[in-house]
Motif scaffolding. Structure first.
Motif, PDB file in Angstrom:
ATOM      1  N   PHE A 141      19.679   3.128  -5.360  1.00 39.21           N
ATOM      2  CA  PHE A 141      18.786   2.179  -6.105  1.00 39.21           C
ATOM      3  C   PHE A 141      17.426   3.096  -6.198  1.00 39.21           C
ATOM      4  O   PHE A 141      16.764   3.676  -5.244  1.00 39.21           O
ATOM      5  CB  PHE A 141      18.235   1.006  -5.256  1.00 39.21           C
ATOM      6  N   GLU A 142      16.912   3.037  -7.639  1.00 45.01           N
ATOM      7  CA  GLU A 142      15.662   3.821  -7.837  1.00 45.01           C
ATOM      8  C   GLU A 142      14.629   2.668  -8.150  1.00 45.01           C
ATOM      9  O   GLU A 142      15.014   2.136  -9.252  1.00 45.01           O
ATOM     10  CB  GLU A 142      16.027   4.990  -8.846  1.00 45.01           C
ATOM     11  N   SER A 143      13.418   2.874  -7.849  1.00 44.43           N
ATOM     12  CA  SER A 143      12.313   1.776  -8.303  1.00 44.43           C
ATOM     13  C   SER A 143      11.172   2.521  -9.051  1.00 44.43           C
ATOM     14  O   SER A 143      10.674   3.617  -8.504  1.00 44.43           O
ATOM     15  CB  SER A 143      11.846   1.351  -6.861  1.00 44.43           C
ATOM     16  N   ASN A 144      10.726   2.084  -9.945  1.00 39.83           N
ATOM     17  CA  ASN A 144       9.654   2.584 -10.740  1.00 39.83           C
ATOM     18  C   ASN A 144       8.436   1.715 -10.342  1.00 39.83           C
ATOM     19  O   ASN A 144       7.539   1.893 -11.126  1.00 39.83           O
ATOM     20  CB  ASN A 144       9.881   2.491 -12.455  1.00 39.83           C
ATOM     21  N   ASP A 145       8.466   1.129  -9.498  1.00 40.28           N
ATOM     22  CA  ASP A 145       7.349   0.247  -9.006  1.00 40.28           C
ATOM     23  C   ASP A 145       6.113   1.005  -8.363  1.00 40.28           C
ATOM     24  O   ASP A 145       6.433   2.011  -7.660  1.00 40.28           O
ATOM     25  CB  ASP A 145       7.541  -0.815  -7.719  1.00 40.28           C
ATOM     26  N   THR A 146       5.016   0.609  -8.898  1.00 40.51           N
ATOM     27  CA  THR A 146       3.640   1.315  -8.559  1.00 40.51           C
ATOM     28  C   THR A 146       2.904   0.511  -7.916  1.00 40.51           C
ATOM     29  O   THR A 146       2.425  -0.671  -8.264  1.00 40.51           O
ATOM     30  CB  THR A 146       3.039   1.911  -9.756  1.00 40.51           C
ATOM     31  N   PHE A 147       2.354   0.921  -6.728  1.00 43.72           N
ATOM     32  CA  PHE A 147       1.419   0.122  -5.796  1.00 43.72           C
ATOM     33  C   PHE A 147       0.585   0.972  -5.222  1.00 43.72           C
ATOM     34  O   PHE A 147       0.820   1.901  -4.560  1.00 43.72           O
ATOM     35  CB  PHE A 147       2.169  -0.775  -4.889  1.00 43.72           C
ATOM     36  N   ILE A 148      -0.766   0.762  -5.405  1.00 41.85           N
ATOM     37  CA  ILE A 148      -2.005   1.515  -4.859  1.00 41.85           C
ATOM     38  C   ILE A 148      -2.963   0.509  -4.505  1.00 41.85           C
ATOM     39  O   ILE A 148      -3.417  -0.400  -5.248  1.00 41.85           O
ATOM     40  CB  ILE A 148      -2.549   2.388  -6.037  1.00 41.85           C
ATOM     41  N   GLU A 149      -3.331   0.680  -3.258  1.00 42.76           N
ATOM     42  CA  GLU A 149      -4.334  -0.005  -2.579  1.00 42.76           C
ATOM     43  C   GLU A 149      -5.499   0.648  -2.037  1.00 42.76           C
ATOM     44  O   GLU A 149      -5.337   1.728  -1.475  1.00 42.76           O
ATOM     45  CB  GLU A 149      -3.552  -0.874  -1.534  1.00 42.76           C
ATOM     46  N   GLU A 150      -6.574   0.337  -2.671  1.00 45.85           N
ATOM     47  CA  GLU A 150      -7.984   1.188  -1.783  1.00 45.85           C
ATOM     48  C   GLU A 150      -8.960   0.324  -1.635  1.00 45.85           C
ATOM     49  O   GLU A 150      -9.087  -0.649  -2.350  1.00 45.85           O
ATOM     50  CB  GLU A 150      -8.543   2.030  -3.222  1.00 45.85           C
ATOM     51  N   ALA A 151      -9.496   0.665  -0.450  1.00 45.02           N
ATOM     52  CA  ALA A 151     -10.707  -0.195   0.010  1.00 45.02           C
ATOM     53  C   ALA A 151     -12.024   0.549  -0.256  1.00 45.02           C
ATOM     54  O   ALA A 151     -12.002   1.843  -0.172  1.00 45.02           O
ATOM     55  CB  ALA A 151     -10.526  -0.612   1.635  1.00 45.02           C
ATOM     56  N   VAL A 152     -13.127   0.017  -0.750  1.00 46.42           N
ATOM     57  CA  VAL A 152     -14.273   0.535  -0.862  1.00 46.42           C
ATOM     58  C   VAL A 152     -15.369  -0.225  -0.261  1.00 46.42           C
ATOM     59  O   VAL A 152     -15.534  -1.438  -0.422  1.00 46.42           O
ATOM     60  CB  VAL A 152     -14.588   0.459  -2.520  1.00 46.42           C
ATOM     61  N   LYS A 153     -16.081   0.633   0.636  1.00 50.00           N
ATOM     62  CA  LYS A 153     -17.058   0.072   1.572  1.00 50.00           C
ATOM     63  C   LYS A 153     -18.502   0.215   0.696  1.00 50.00           C
ATOM     64  O   LYS A 153     -18.846   0.951   0.044  1.00 50.00           O
ATOM     65  CB  LYS A 153     -17.209   0.753   2.822  1.00 50.00           C
ATOM     66  N   ARG A 154     -19.009  -1.119   0.694  1.00 49.25           N
ATOM     67  CA  ARG A 154     -20.298  -1.081  -0.060  1.00 49.25           C
ATOM     68  C   ARG A 154     -21.562  -0.847   0.933  1.00 49.25           C
ATOM     69  O   ARG A 154     -21.549  -1.448   1.902  1.00 49.25           O
ATOM     70  CB  ARG A 154     -20.526  -2.733  -0.612  1.00 49.25           C
ATOM     71  N   TYR A 155     -22.263   0.093   0.336  1.00 45.20           N
ATOM     72  CA  TYR A 155     -23.399   0.509   1.378  1.00 45.20           C
ATOM     73  C   TYR A 155     -24.808  -0.148   1.051  1.00 45.20           C
ATOM     74  O   TYR A 155     -24.783  -0.437  -0.130  1.00 45.20           O
ATOM     75  CB  TYR A 155     -23.505   1.924   0.978  1.00 45.20           C
ATOM     76  N   VAL A 156     -25.253  -0.627   1.948  1.00 44.21           N
ATOM     77  CA  VAL A 156     -26.616  -1.237   1.790  1.00 44.21           C
ATOM     78  C   VAL A 156     -27.716  -0.459   1.342  1.00 44.21           C
ATOM     79  O   VAL A 156     -27.794   0.545   2.066  1.00 44.21           O
ATOM     80  CB  VAL A 156     -26.864  -2.140   3.061  1.00 44.21           C
ATOM     81  N   SER A 157     -28.397  -0.733   0.346  1.00 43.30           N
ATOM     82  CA  SER A 157     -29.513   0.080  -0.058  1.00 43.30           C
ATOM     83  C   SER A 157     -30.847   0.029   0.951  1.00 43.30           C
ATOM     84  O   SER A 157     -30.823  -1.148   1.732  1.00 43.30           O
ATOM     85  CB  SER A 157     -30.044  -0.213  -1.605  1.00 43.30           C
TER      86      SER A 157
END
Length: 173
Positions: A2-18
């Motif tokens: 079985f070959e899957s062409n699924d793409t899954f990307i998860e990214e977390a971005v921390k918001r900096y306080v000015s």
């Protein structure tokens, strides 16, 4: 096999306080403490003024404190980009969901193309880290649910940008 062409990307971005937000939080906290103490040591007419000032300052201090524990999460699954706001590592709020095929353009925020987007009337969603050291991009996409264009300020990785460009061939960076 079985070959899957699924793409899954998860990214977390921390918001900096000015530094401005941090300073305002400290100022309002200080005003709340001083006015709270003065409310208990003064006579009746001034008591109410200091009490109201204390309550208003507490409200603003809480508002600016809430901005400090914010992360953004970009989830890309098979051509669908979901962006969520995570507050204080516990509450999750879905900000928007965009199909890669509805993305019109993605440009670096410090480019000439981004300057041309500033004068266009559209809803702006800032889900960036607010850190000048991070590479920031501006994405313009069509929101099918509301039938309008939306400008998103964000910090995707190169991997995420390449995945979007594989689905939407008209997007080039």
């Amino acid at each position: 096999m079985f070959e899957s062409n699924d793409t899954f990307i998860e990214e977390a971005v921390k918001r900096y306080v000015s530094s401005k937000e941090l300073m305002l939080k400290r100022v309002f906290t200080g005003i709340a403490v001083v006015s709270g103490v003065l409310a208990f040591v003064t006579v009746r007419p001034l008591y109410f003024i200091f009490l109201i000032l204390c309550v208003v300052s507490i409200v603003f201090a809480v508002i600016y404190s809430g901005k400090s524990g914010v992360d953004y999460e970009y989830d890309y699954t098979n051509g669908s980009l979901d962006i969520a706001k995570i507050m204080n590592n516990s509450r999750r709020k879905e900000i928007l969901s965009i199909e890669a095929s509805s993305i019109k353009t993605i440009v670096p925020a410090d480019s000439n193309q981004a300057l041309g987007l500033e004068h266009q009337q559209m809803k702006v969603v800032d889900v960036s880290s607010n850190n000048p050291e991070d590479k920031t991009y501006i994405m313009v996409a069509h929101n099918d649910k509301k039938g309008e264009d939306i400008k998103v300020i964000w910090n995707p990785s190169e991997k995420l940008l390449k995945a979007i460009m594989r689905v939407n061939k008209s997007v080039t960076i």
